[in-house]
Design an enzyme around this catalytic site. Sequence first.
Site, PDB file in Angstrom:
ATOM      1  CE  LYS A  79      -1.908   2.656   3.213  1.00  0.00           C
ATOM      2  NZ  LYS A  79      -1.939   3.961   2.530  1.00  0.00           N
ATOM      3  CD  GLU A 127      12.827   3.692   8.344  1.00  0.00           C
ATOM      4  OE1 GLU A 127      12.968   4.561   8.980  1.00  0.00           O
ATOM      5  OE2 GLU A 127      12.869   4.071   7.104  1.00  0.00           O
ATOM      6  CB  CYS A 145      12.466   8.734   8.776  1.00  0.00           C
ATOM      7  SG  CYS A 145      13.220   7.719   7.332  1.00  0.00           S
ATOM      8  CD  GLU A 184       9.913  12.055  12.777  1.00  0.00           C
ATOM      9  OE1 GLU A 184       9.038  11.188  12.857  1.00  0.00           O
ATOM     10  OE2 GLU A 184      10.989  11.501  12.075  1.00  0.00           O
TER      11      GLU A 184
HETATM   12  P1  NAP Z   1       1.436   7.400   8.886  1.00  0.00           P
HETATM   13  O1  NAP Z   1       0.143   7.913   9.336  1.00  0.00           O
HETATM   14  O2  NAP Z   1       2.169   6.425   9.771  1.00  0.00           O
HETATM   15  O3  NAP Z   1       1.572   6.816   7.424  1.00  0.00           O
HETATM   16  C1  NAP Z   1       2.566   5.924   6.855  1.00  0.00           C
HETATM   17  C2  NAP Z   1       1.699   4.981   6.066  1.00  0.00           C
HETATM   18  O4  NAP Z   1       0.795   4.229   6.892  1.00  0.00           O
HETATM   19  C3  NAP Z   1       0.792   5.424   5.010  1.00  0.00           C
HETATM   20  O5  NAP Z   1       0.803   4.584   3.946  1.00  0.00           O
HETATM   21  C4  NAP Z   1      -0.585   5.529   5.745  1.00  0.00           C
HETATM   22  O6  NAP Z   1      -1.769   5.535   4.993  1.00  0.00           O
HETATM   23  C5  NAP Z   1      -0.612   4.173   6.685  1.00  0.00           C
HETATM   24  N1  NAP Z   1      -1.426   4.187   7.576  1.00  0.00           N
HETATM   25  C6  NAP Z   1      -1.960   5.128   8.318  1.00  0.00           C
HETATM   26  N2  NAP Z   1      -2.947   4.642   9.326  1.00  0.00           N
HETATM   27  C7  NAP Z   1      -2.769   3.352   9.054  1.00  0.00           C
HETATM   28  C8  NAP Z   1      -3.470   2.293   9.958  1.00  0.00           C
HETATM   29  N3  NAP Z   1      -4.285   2.593  10.891  1.00  0.00           N
HETATM   30  N4  NAP Z   1      -3.024   1.051   9.594  1.00  0.00           N
HETATM   31  C9  NAP Z   1      -2.138   0.868   8.599  1.00  0.00           C
HETATM   32  N5  NAP Z   1      -1.680   1.718   7.701  1.00  0.00           N
HETATM   33  C10 NAP Z   1      -1.847   3.020   8.144  1.00  0.00           C
HETATM   34  O7  NAP Z   1       2.275   8.661   8.849  1.00  0.00           O
HETATM   35  P2  NAP Z   1       1.717  10.321   8.237  1.00  0.00           P
HETATM   36  O8  NAP Z   1       0.750  10.790   8.910  1.00  0.00           O
HETATM   37  O9  NAP Z   1       1.743   9.871   7.075  1.00  0.00           O
HETATM   38  O10 NAP Z   1       3.124  10.965   8.704  1.00  0.00           O
HETATM   39  C11 NAP Z   1       3.131  11.454  10.449  1.00  0.00           C
HETATM   40  C12 NAP Z   1       4.392  11.298  10.854  1.00  0.00           C
HETATM   41  O11 NAP Z   1       5.080  10.014  10.707  1.00  0.00           O
HETATM   42  C13 NAP Z   1       5.430  12.231  10.081  1.00  0.00           C
HETATM   43  O12 NAP Z   1       5.349  13.506  10.882  1.00  0.00           O
HETATM   44  C14 NAP Z   1       6.373  11.669  10.669  1.00  0.00           C
HETATM   45  O13 NAP Z   1       6.984  12.045  11.922  1.00  0.00           O
HETATM   46  C15 NAP Z   1       6.384  10.193  10.515  1.00  0.00           C
HETATM   47  N6  NAP Z   1       6.848   9.586   9.118  1.00  0.00           N
HETATM   48  C16 NAP Z   1       7.990   8.852   9.184  1.00  0.00           C
HETATM   49  C17 NAP Z   1       8.619   8.217   8.166  1.00  0.00           C
HETATM   50  C18 NAP Z   1       9.800   7.675   7.969  1.00  0.00           C
HETATM   51  O14 NAP Z   1      10.330   7.511   6.933  1.00  0.00           O
HETATM   52  N7  NAP Z   1      10.113   6.863   9.006  1.00  0.00           N
HETATM   53  C19 NAP Z   1       7.767   8.470   6.894  1.00  0.00           C
HETATM   54  C20 NAP Z   1       6.335   9.123   7.012  1.00  0.00           C
HETATM   55  C21 NAP Z   1       6.061   9.843   8.154  1.00  0.00           C
HETATM   56  P3  NAP Z   1      -2.337   6.808   4.275  1.00  0.00           P
HETATM   57  O15 NAP Z   1      -1.275   7.438   3.742  1.00  0.00           O
HETATM   58  O16 NAP Z   1      -3.450   6.603   3.861  1.00  0.00           O
HETATM   59  O17 NAP Z   1      -2.593   7.492   5.528  1.00  0.00           O
END
Ligand code: NAP
Length: 504
Positions: free
Chosen positions: A195, A269, A303, A403
């Site tokens: 996904k 990650e 990240c 973060e």
């Molecule tokens: P996130 O919500 O954790 O999204 C990452 C992925 O998980 C997306 O594909 C998201 O889908 C999916 N997801 C969301 N809710 C889920 C659930 N309940 N079950 C399974 N998958 C789910 O991250 P974000 O809200 O985009 O970003 C928030 C924060 O995460 C950032 O500010 C940063 O701190 C951190 N982050 C870290 C990394 C990294 O490289 N380690 C990358 C991105 C973000 P959708 O796109 O449909 O929401």
Amino acid sequence: MASSSPEGGTVTDRHRSKHQEVRAEFDFGPWIGGEHQPGGTEQAVRDPVIDEAIVEIPHSSTAAVDEAVEGAWDAFENRWEEASARDRSARLFEWADVLSDHVEELTLLECLDCGKPITQARGEVEGAIDTIEFYASVCRAQRGSEVPAGDDLHLYTTQEPYGVVGQIVPWNYPLWAAAWKLGPALAAGNACVLKPASDTPLSTIRAAQLSEGIFPDGVLNIVPGSGSEVGQAIAEHDDVRKVSFTGSTDVGSGVMRAAAERVAPVTLELGGKSPFIVFPDADLEKVVQAVADGIFYSTGEICDAFSRALVHESIAEEFTERFVEAAESYVLGDPLSEETTMGPLTSQSQFETVTEYIETGKSEAELLSGGGTPDDPELSDGWYVEPTVFGGVTNEMTIGSEEIFGPVQTIMTFEDYDEAIELANETQYGLASGIGTERTTLVHQTADDLDAGLVYVNEYGPILPDAPYGGFKQSGFGKDLGLEALEHYQRQKSVYVNLDDPEL
Ligand code: NAP
Ligand code: MG
């Protein structure tokens, strides 16, 4: 498709014309069973530079996830499980070759979708291809082992794929992140259901379409859709035997809980608040640039960003002066331009989060540079924020501990080595860390004392597929990249063969 350099006109005109090209040329949507699946509720994929939809794409439903997982098992059991490492390798190389022929097209999609400067988008697409080639290479070199356990025993180990694995990736380096997961999983012999993030699905869907006819149908599936529906369905699916997730710590721990219900292994990650320690003897010429790249690359949406600069008090003034100068040298502009070094944040919600942190920072610490949005009227519809620098920050402050995931640097000072290490490790995260010094012994001692999965000395990056990548503590566990990721997508089996003298 022609890409990259802007041909004149306003930013809005240029982007609208690229959107039109994208709509005319491609059909985006779920890629299941080796084909494009139309239907499904349509969602806009937005361009953060002008805040308009590039294209509307159908999303997968939970029923589509079931279908993808079932089809993936069928493909695994009937067409993929028996493929030799040589065969898997050849197919991965073939896919990498096709992707290489489409670098500019994939770069353009990534650039439009994320607002990532085109030079960075191109580097990441090339990084994705390099990752796939790495796994195409190493999977043929994998062996089991013989364990010398006695004369009457032949004991050996082998590796097996899990079968069907689930993968969930974020929006900040979409295709590269997908390659980090698909490369090792396919090389190890698994079938994948991945996904992409709802905000940035285009490059990954296109890359999957470009695999048509290379892998058996059903081996590689892409299910765009919301995290709470499609992501959750993957995490909870009884027939998904392993889950690999990149994203926030909150969602990652939820994925882990869901997988725990059926005792499926996970790789996580997650986020970071990575320190870079600048020692008094550091070569500021290169170290200032390393720390700036570390927080401003990808508009800080990465990240492993160096989001805490820990600077020895004796050089704090000079470092800060030079760092502010470096911050102000970034060129904010149209990501389609080869000259642009910083684009907008990827979405409105990310813009709101980052600007809120900046406001909090203004009340907690000293704003040294940036802190607002650019004046250029051409950029006023985009989710741009200026490179921002705060001084006098401590780990206790919100901006020093949480973060931010944006182009916001926090500068702190330390008096001696022990304090530097204590401040660096005083965080729930442990993804990356950095060291600025010319002294070899200090490099090794500090690398040993830092509680983080990655250590960069006098530089930011690179990230190579050759070495494992991943964090400690709440930054996750398990590894992407390296031989380790290949092994994480496999199960080890020990075979004991009794060699007692046969009684004839
Ligand atoms: P996130 O919500 O954790 O999204 C990452 C992925 O998980 C997306 O594909 C998201 O889908 C999916 N997801 C969301 N809710 C889920 C659930 N309940 N079950 C399974 N998958 C789910 O991250 P974000 O809200 O985009 O970003 C928030 C924060 O995460 C950032 O500010 C940063 O701190 C951190 N982050 C870290 C990394 C990294 O490289 N380690 C990358 C991105 C973000 P959708 O796109 O449909 O929401
Ligand atoms: Mg987008």
